[in-house]
Design a protein around this motif. Structure first.
Motif, PDB file in Angstrom:
ATOM      1  N   GLU A   2       0.722  -1.024   0.069  1.00 17.55           N
ATOM      2  CA  GLU A   2       0.066  -0.079   0.028  1.00 17.55           C
ATOM      3  C   GLU A   2       0.949   1.403   0.078  1.00 17.55           C
ATOM      4  OE1 GLU A   2      -0.837  -2.397   2.238  1.00 17.55           O
ATOM      5  OE2 GLU A   2      -2.537  -3.412   1.344  1.00 17.55           O
ATOM      6  N   PRO A   3       1.947   1.304   0.899  1.00 16.71           N
ATOM      7  CA  PRO A   3       2.953   2.418   0.691  1.00 16.71           C
ATOM      8  C   PRO A   3       3.214   2.785  -0.714  1.00 16.71           C
ATOM      9  CG  PRO A   3       3.494   1.449   2.717  1.00 16.71           C
ATOM     10  CD  PRO A   3       2.515   0.582   1.802  1.00 16.71           C
ATOM     11  N   MET A   4       3.644   1.703  -1.323  1.00 12.44           N
ATOM     12  CA  MET A   4       4.150   1.979  -2.839  1.00 12.44           C
ATOM     13  C   MET A   4       3.032   2.398  -3.712  1.00 12.44           C
ATOM     14  SD  MET A   4       6.685  -0.601  -4.680  1.00 12.44           S
ATOM     15  CE  MET A   4       5.526  -2.009  -5.012  1.00 12.44           C
ATOM     16  N   ILE A   5       2.030   1.934  -3.614  1.00  9.55           N
ATOM     17  CA  ILE A   5       0.791   2.405  -4.317  1.00  9.55           C
ATOM     18  C   ILE A   5       0.589   4.063  -4.079  1.00  9.55           C
ATOM     19  CG2 ILE A   5      -1.659   1.932  -4.787  1.00  9.55           C
ATOM     20  CD1 ILE A   5      -1.131  -0.827  -4.272  1.00  9.55           C
ATOM     21  N   ILE A  11       2.985  10.814  -6.689  1.00 13.00           N
ATOM     22  CA  ILE A  11       3.934  11.229  -8.004  1.00 13.00           C
ATOM     23  C   ILE A  11       3.091  11.576  -9.237  1.00 13.00           C
ATOM     24  CG2 ILE A  11       5.833  10.317  -9.468  1.00 13.00           C
ATOM     25  CD1 ILE A  11       6.824   8.866  -6.979  1.00 13.00           C
ATOM     26  N   VAL A  12       2.177  10.716  -9.388  1.00  9.50           N
ATOM     27  CA  VAL A  12       1.236  11.009 -10.596  1.00  9.50           C
ATOM     28  C   VAL A  12       0.468  12.153 -10.465  1.00  9.50           C
ATOM     29  CG1 VAL A  12      -0.839  10.057 -11.824  1.00  9.50           C
ATOM     30  CG2 VAL A  12       1.164   8.521 -11.282  1.00  9.50           C
ATOM     31  N   VAL A  13      -0.041  12.352  -9.163  1.00  8.10           N
ATOM     32  CA  VAL A  13      -0.941  13.602  -9.133  1.00  8.10           C
ATOM     33  C   VAL A  13      -0.059  14.955  -9.254  1.00  8.10           C
ATOM     34  CG1 VAL A  13      -2.273  14.771  -7.319  1.00  8.10           C
ATOM     35  CG2 VAL A  13      -2.656  12.433  -7.892  1.00  8.10           C
ATOM     36  N   ALA A  14       1.125  14.681  -8.468  1.00  9.49           N
ATOM     37  CA  ALA A  14       2.180  16.037  -8.649  1.00  9.49           C
ATOM     38  C   ALA A  14       2.567  16.152 -10.004  1.00  9.49           C
ATOM     39  CB  ALA A  14       3.272  15.857  -7.774  1.00  9.49           C
TER      40      ALA A  14
END
Length: 66
Positions: A2-5, A11-14
Motif C-alpha cells: 500500500e505505501p508503494m501504491i 507522484i502521478v498527481v504531482a
C-alpha cells in the motif's frame, strides 16, 4: 504494497499538476507576475490569520489556559 501504491499516486498527481502548470505557462495564461500576485495575496491572507488575537474562551477550549 500500500505505501508503494500511495507514493505512486502522489507522484502521478504531482506530475499532472506540474504538466498543467507548464501548459498554462506555455499558453501565456499563467505569467510570472500573475504568479507573484497570487503568492502575495495568499501570504497576506495567511499572515492575517496568524496575527489575530485568541480570545480567552477559544484559548480555554483549546486547553491553552488553565
Amino acid at each position: 504494497m500500500e505505501p508503494m501504491i500511495f507514493m505512486g499516486g502522489v507522484i502521478v498527481v504531482a506530475g499532472g499538476i506540474w504538466t498543467v502548470v507548464d501548459l498554462l505557462q506555455d499558453a501565456g495564461l499563467l505569467t510570472r507576475s500573475a504568479e507573484q500576485q497570487v503568492k502575495r495575496r495568499v501570504t497576506q491572507a495567511c499572515s492575517g490569520f496568524r496575527s489575530r488575537d485568541i480570545s480567552s474562551s477559544t484559548a480555554c477550549r483549546a486547553g491553552l489556559l488553565p
